[in-house]
Design a protein around this motif. Structure first.
Motif, PDB file in Angstrom:
ATOM      1  N   LYS A 167       0.837  -1.189   0.000  1.00 35.95           N
ATOM      2  CA  LYS A 167       0.000   0.000   0.000  1.00 35.95           C
ATOM      3  C   LYS A 167       0.877   1.247   0.000  1.00 35.95           C
ATOM      4  O   LYS A 167       1.821   1.354   0.784  1.00 35.95           O
ATOM      5  CB  LYS A 167      -0.884   0.013   1.253  1.00 35.95           C
ATOM      6  CG  LYS A 167      -2.085  -0.918   1.188  1.00 35.95           C
ATOM      7  CD  LYS A 167      -3.257  -0.192   0.564  1.00 35.95           C
ATOM      8  CE  LYS A 167      -4.554  -0.975   0.761  1.00 35.95           C
ATOM      9  NZ  LYS A 167      -5.695  -0.263   0.155  1.00 35.95           N
ATOM     10  N   THR A 169      -0.965   4.442  -0.567  1.00 40.13           N
ATOM     11  CA  THR A 169      -1.978   5.310   0.037  1.00 40.13           C
ATOM     12  C   THR A 169      -3.095   4.395   0.530  1.00 40.13           C
ATOM     13  O   THR A 169      -3.061   3.180   0.308  1.00 40.13           O
ATOM     14  CB  THR A 169      -2.552   6.332  -0.964  1.00 40.13           C
ATOM     15  OG1 THR A 169      -3.395   5.646  -1.914  1.00 40.13           O
ATOM     16  CG2 THR A 169      -1.460   7.081  -1.712  1.00 40.13           C
ATOM     17  N   ARG A 170      -4.121   4.962   1.144  1.00 39.76           N
ATOM     18  CA  ARG A 170      -5.232   4.143   1.617  1.00 39.76           C
ATOM     19  C   ARG A 170      -5.963   3.461   0.466  1.00 39.76           C
ATOM     20  O   ARG A 170      -6.578   2.417   0.640  1.00 39.76           O
ATOM     21  CB  ARG A 170      -6.206   5.003   2.424  1.00 39.76           C
ATOM     22  CG  ARG A 170      -5.625   5.497   3.741  1.00 39.76           C
ATOM     23  CD  ARG A 170      -6.577   6.381   4.484  1.00 39.76           C
ATOM     24  NE  ARG A 170      -7.778   5.676   4.901  1.00 39.76           N
ATOM     25  CZ  ARG A 170      -8.780   6.229   5.572  1.00 39.76           C
ATOM     26  NH1 ARG A 170      -8.731   7.521   5.890  1.00 39.76           N
ATOM     27  NH2 ARG A 170      -9.842   5.511   5.910  1.00 39.76           N
ATOM     28  N   ASP A 171      -5.886   4.061  -0.721  1.00 42.69           N
ATOM     29  CA  ASP A 171      -6.646   3.530  -1.856  1.00 42.69           C
ATOM     30  C   ASP A 171      -5.770   2.979  -2.977  1.00 42.69           C
ATOM     31  O   ASP A 171      -6.296   2.502  -3.979  1.00 42.69           O
ATOM     32  CB  ASP A 171      -7.550   4.630  -2.442  1.00 42.69           C
ATOM     33  CG  ASP A 171      -8.490   5.200  -1.396  1.00 42.69           C
ATOM     34  OD1 ASP A 171      -9.094   4.399  -0.649  1.00 42.69           O
ATOM     35  OD2 ASP A 171      -8.601   6.439  -1.321  1.00 42.69           O
ATOM     36  N   SER A 173      -2.249   0.723  -4.252  1.00 46.14           N
ATOM     37  CA  SER A 173      -1.130  -0.184  -4.011  1.00 46.14           C
ATOM     38  C   SER A 173      -0.157  -0.105  -5.178  1.00 46.14           C
ATOM     39  O   SER A 173      -0.530   0.281  -6.283  1.00 46.14           O
ATOM     40  CB  SER A 173      -1.625  -1.633  -3.865  1.00 46.14           C
ATOM     41  OG  SER A 173      -2.426  -1.784  -2.716  1.00 46.14           O
TER      42      SER A 173
END
Length: 254
Positions: A167, A169-171, A173
């Protein structure tokens, strides 16, 4: 989700219980995932010493120092050779800068997996350099130079071929490939062990590692001799390196 204070029992609507001055403790929301306890380090049952480096699962560095010194003493007593491989990930800071520190941790775990696959259960591996370290040490009991170079080459090649998804960022990969490593190798035979210890072995491996960095990275050096990509017969190569190693050791002791 809230953590109830006091007895832990909820209060029904309309109860006359006075309102506490303390605010509710609200768990941070991230997809309504439940809170999890923080894992603890694995410790020695008798002395309480940390045994394991949490990010990699390898032996904790200071524990490694103790066990490695004991292995060298055992090799000296039994007249056995011993080898040390020192691994430094090339431009590892770029991974943290470009992909984030969690991605860097994923690379470290991947390298630890490579080391475990390339070594025996009797070999001792640790992450070197503290919590931010991207160097690794692998002590190989009862291993001579040609065999140590074989292990080092497997590690170098497998790190280069490694593919790690992490990952960023949170959204989002990312799949990280092409990580390389520079490797220094040092070996001692019985004659060397009569006068040398773990610190000497680490210093010699570190000198070789710095030579690998200077000579272009992604390579293995033994006492300033680049051995990556040579195609000659194994025994001939070993003899040449042993001569170079002996010459280097004399220069170092002056």
């Amino acid at each position: 989700m809230t953590a109830e204070a006091g007895s832990g029992r909820g209060t029904a609507i309309g109860d006359a219980e006075p309102k506490s001055d303390q605010p509710d403790i609200v768990a941070p929301r991230s997809g309504d995932r439940p809170l999890q306890s923080v894992p603890t380090h694995r410790r020695c049952d008798s002395c309480g010493q940390v045994l394991e480096d949490r990010p990699t699962g390898l032996i904790e560095r200071w524990r490694w120092d103790e066990v490695a010194a004991a292995e060298i003493a055992r090799a000296r007593g039994q007249g056995l050779p011993i080898a040390l491989i020192m691994i430094d990930l090339d431009r590892f800071k770029d991974v943290n800068d470009n992909y984030g520190h969690l991605a860097g941790d994923a690379i470290l775990r991947g390298v630890a997996d490579v080391i475990r696959r390339s070594t025996r259960t009797a070999d001792l591996a640790c992450r070197y350099g503290g919590s931010a370290g991207d160097e690794f040490l692998v002590l190989l009991p009862d291993v001579d130079l040609p065999d140590a170079l074989g292990v080092a080459e497997r590690i170098r090649a497998d790190i280069r071929n490694m593919s790690v998804t992490a990952k960023v960022t949170r959204d989002l990969s990312a799949t990280i490939e092409g990580q390389t490593a520079s490797i220094g190798v040092a070996t001692y035979c019985l004659r060397d062990l009569a006068e040398l210890d773990l610190e000497d072995l680490m210093l010699d491996a570190d000198v070789s590692l710095r030579a690998a960095k200077r000579h272009g990275r992604d390579r293995i050096c033994v006492a300033n001799v680049d051995v990556t990509g040579e195609q000659q017969d194994n025994q001939v190569r070993a003899d040449r390196r042993l001569v170079s190693w002996s010459r280097f050791r004399r220069l170092r002791s002056v």
